[in-house]
Write a protein that holds these residues in place. Structure first.
Motif, PDB file in Angstrom:
ATOM      1  N   ILE A  31      44.884   6.141 -21.774  1.00  0.00           N
ATOM      2  CA  ILE A  31      44.341   6.279 -20.426  1.00  0.00           C
ATOM      3  C   ILE A  31      42.850   6.508 -20.541  1.00  0.00           C
ATOM      4  CG2 ILE A  31      44.356   7.552 -18.253  1.00  0.00           C
ATOM      5  CD1 ILE A  31      47.207   8.356 -18.743  1.00  0.00           C
ATOM      6  N   ASP A  32      42.088   5.649 -19.932  1.00  0.00           N
ATOM      7  CA  ASP A  32      40.635   5.824 -19.912  1.00  0.00           C
ATOM      8  C   ASP A  32      40.246   6.510 -18.595  1.00  0.00           C
ATOM      9  OD1 ASP A  32      40.704   2.862 -21.723  1.00  0.00           O
ATOM     10  OD2 ASP A  32      39.817   4.705 -22.500  1.00  0.00           O
ATOM     11  N   ALA A  33      39.400   5.896 -17.807  1.00  0.00           N
ATOM     12  CA  ALA A  33      38.937   6.548 -16.580  1.00  0.00           C
ATOM     13  C   ALA A  33      40.074   6.688 -15.572  1.00  0.00           C
ATOM     14  CB  ALA A  33      37.797   5.755 -15.964  1.00  0.00           C
ATOM     15  N   MET A  34      39.989   7.766 -14.810  1.00  0.00           N
ATOM     16  CA  MET A  34      40.883   7.982 -13.675  1.00  0.00           C
ATOM     17  C   MET A  34      40.021   8.302 -12.462  1.00  0.00           C
ATOM     18  SD  MET A  34      43.924  10.229 -15.432  1.00  0.00           S
ATOM     19  CE  MET A  34      45.256   9.585 -14.393  1.00  0.00           C
ATOM     20  N   GLY A  35      40.528   8.013 -11.283  1.00  0.00           N
ATOM     21  CA  GLY A  35      39.689   8.265 -10.123  1.00  0.00           C
ATOM     22  C   GLY A  35      40.442   8.234  -8.822  1.00  0.00           C
ATOM     23  N   TRP A  36      39.696   8.548  -7.774  1.00  0.00           N
ATOM     24  CA  TRP A  36      40.222   8.539  -6.409  1.00  0.00           C
ATOM     25  C   TRP A  36      39.328   7.671  -5.534  1.00  0.00           C
ATOM     26  CZ3 TRP A  36      44.789  10.722  -5.154  1.00  0.00           C
ATOM     27  CH2 TRP A  36      45.336  11.644  -6.048  1.00  0.00           C
ATOM     28  N   TYR A  37      39.973   6.892  -4.693  1.00  0.00           N
ATOM     29  CA  TYR A  37      39.316   6.061  -3.693  1.00  0.00           C
ATOM     30  C   TYR A  37      39.953   6.365  -2.351  1.00  0.00           C
ATOM     31  CZ  TYR A  37      37.281   3.311  -7.495  1.00  0.00           C
ATOM     32  OH  TYR A  37      36.566   2.911  -8.601  1.00  0.00           O
ATOM     33  N   ARG A  38      39.287   5.970  -1.274  1.00  0.00           N
ATOM     34  CA  ARG A  38      39.877   6.161   0.045  1.00  0.00           C
ATOM     35  C   ARG A  38      39.559   4.971   0.935  1.00  0.00           C
ATOM     36  NH1 ARG A  38      36.168  11.302   2.109  1.00  0.00           N
ATOM     37  NH2 ARG A  38      34.215  10.145   2.443  1.00  0.00           N
ATOM     38  N   ILE A  51      36.578  10.245 -13.168  1.00  0.00           N
ATOM     39  CA  ILE A  51      36.437  11.101 -14.339  1.00  0.00           C
ATOM     40  C   ILE A  51      36.836  10.290 -15.574  1.00  0.00           C
ATOM     41  CG2 ILE A  51      38.755  12.087 -14.006  1.00  0.00           C
ATOM     42  CD1 ILE A  51      37.583  14.740 -15.155  1.00  0.00           C
ATOM     43  N   THR A  52      35.991  10.359 -16.594  1.00  0.00           N
ATOM     44  CA  THR A  52      36.284   9.613 -17.812  1.00  0.00           C
ATOM     45  C   THR A  52      37.232  10.404 -18.711  1.00  0.00           C
ATOM     46  OG1 THR A  52      34.466  10.573 -19.085  1.00  0.00           O
ATOM     47  CG2 THR A  52      33.947   8.654 -17.715  1.00  0.00           C
ATOM     48  N   SER A  53      37.674   9.779 -19.770  1.00  0.00           N
ATOM     49  CA  SER A  53      38.547  10.471 -20.715  1.00  0.00           C
ATOM     50  C   SER A  53      37.816  11.625 -21.391  1.00  0.00           C
ATOM     51  CB  SER A  53      39.064   9.490 -21.767  1.00  0.00           C
ATOM     52  OG  SER A  53      37.979   8.864 -22.439  1.00  0.00           O
ATOM     53  N   GLY A  54      36.492  11.548 -21.414  1.00  0.00           N
ATOM     54  CA  GLY A  54      35.700  12.619 -22.001  1.00  0.00           C
ATOM     55  C   GLY A  54      35.337  13.720 -21.023  1.00  0.00           C
ATOM     56  N   GLY A  55      35.705  13.529 -19.754  1.00  0.00           N
ATOM     57  CA  GLY A  55      35.474  14.565 -18.753  1.00  0.00           C
ATOM     58  C   GLY A  55      34.219  14.377 -17.906  1.00  0.00           C
ATOM     59  N   SER A  73      44.989  15.744 -19.396  1.00  0.00           N
ATOM     60  CA  SER A  73      45.383  14.602 -20.213  1.00  0.00           C
ATOM     61  C   SER A  73      46.782  14.775 -20.804  1.00  0.00           C
ATOM     62  CB  SER A  73      44.364  14.372 -21.324  1.00  0.00           C
ATOM     63  OG  SER A  73      43.102  14.030 -20.772  1.00  0.00           O
ATOM     64  N   ALA A  74      47.171  15.982 -21.087  1.00  0.00           N
ATOM     65  CA  ALA A  74      48.504  16.233 -21.647  1.00  0.00           C
ATOM     66  C   ALA A  74      49.592  15.874 -20.647  1.00  0.00           C
ATOM     67  CB  ALA A  74      48.637  17.685 -22.068  1.00  0.00           C
ATOM     68  N   ASN A  96      43.501   5.746  -8.904  1.00  0.00           N
ATOM     69  CA  ASN A  96      43.175   4.564  -9.691  1.00  0.00           C
ATOM     70  C   ASN A  96      43.015   4.987 -11.144  1.00  0.00           C
ATOM     71  OD1 ASN A  96      40.654   3.213 -11.092  1.00  0.00           O
ATOM     72  ND2 ASN A  96      41.472   1.645  -9.720  1.00  0.00           N
ATOM     73  N   SER A  97      43.507   4.158 -12.054  1.00  0.00           N
ATOM     74  CA  SER A  97      43.339   4.504 -13.460  1.00  0.00           C
ATOM     75  C   SER A  97      43.354   3.267 -14.342  1.00  0.00           C
ATOM     76  CB  SER A  97      44.444   5.458 -13.909  1.00  0.00           C
ATOM     77  OG  SER A  97      44.232   5.850 -15.250  1.00  0.00           O
ATOM     78  N   ASN A  98      42.595   3.337 -15.412  1.00  0.00           N
ATOM     79  CA  ASN A  98      42.608   2.302 -16.438  1.00  0.00           C
ATOM     80  C   ASN A  98      43.568   2.760 -17.529  1.00  0.00           C
ATOM     81  OD1 ASN A  98      41.805   0.736 -18.868  1.00  0.00           O
ATOM     82  ND2 ASN A  98      40.348  -0.130 -17.433  1.00  0.00           N
TER      83      ASN A  98
END
Length: 115
Positions: A31-38, A51-55, A73-74, A96-98
Motif C-alpha cells: 500500500i502506497d499513498a492513501m487519501g480522502w476525496y469528496r 498521506i504517503t506510506s512514509g507519513g 499501516s498494521a 482512495n489508495s494505491n
C-alpha cells in the motif's frame, strides 16, 4: 480482490466533529499513498487529504487546520479526523489508495453538516 470500505459518516451540526475510517482488505502486498476525496452533486471530485506510506501529508487549503489524516499501516486503515465542520464540508467522502500498484476507490460515505 482488493476492497476499500469507508465508515463514520453521518449528520452533524456546524462546529462539530466526525472521524472517517477506511479499511483496505483482500490480497494486499503493498500500500502506497492513501487519501480522502469528496464530491457534491454537479461538481468534480476534489482532494481533501493524502498521506504517503512514509507519513507525509497533504491537505486542501479549505480543510487545513481543521482536518487531520492519519494511517495505521498494521491495520491497512486510513482515518480522517474532521473538526470544526462547516456546512460547505457536506459531501460524499471517498477513500482512495494505491494498492499493489493500482488505484482503488471506496464506495463513499455521506457527511452532512447542518447550519
Amino acid at each position: 480482490q482488493v476492497q476499500l470500505v469507508e465508515s463514520g459518516g453521518g449528520l452533524v451540526q456546524a462546529g462539530g466533529s466526525l472521524r472517517l475510517s477506511c479499511v483496505a482488505s483482500g490480497r494486499i502486498f503493498r500500500i502506497d499513498a492513501m487519501g480522502w476525496y469528496r464530491q457534491v452533486p454537479g461538481k468534480q471530485r476534489e482532494l481533501v487529504a493524502t498521506i504517503t506510506s512514509g507519513g507525509s501529508t497533504n491537505y486542501a487549503d479549505s480543510v487545513k487546520g481543521r482536518f487531520t489524516i492519519s494511517r495505521d499501516s498494521a491495520k491497512n486503515t486510513v482515518y480522517l479526523q474532521m473538526n470544526s465542520l462547516k456546512p460547505e464540508d457536506t459531501a460524499v467522502y471517498y477513500c482512495n489508495s494505491n494498492i499493489n500498484y493500482r488505484t482503488y476507490w471506496g464506495q463513499g460515505t455521506q457527511v452532512t453538516v447542518s447550519s
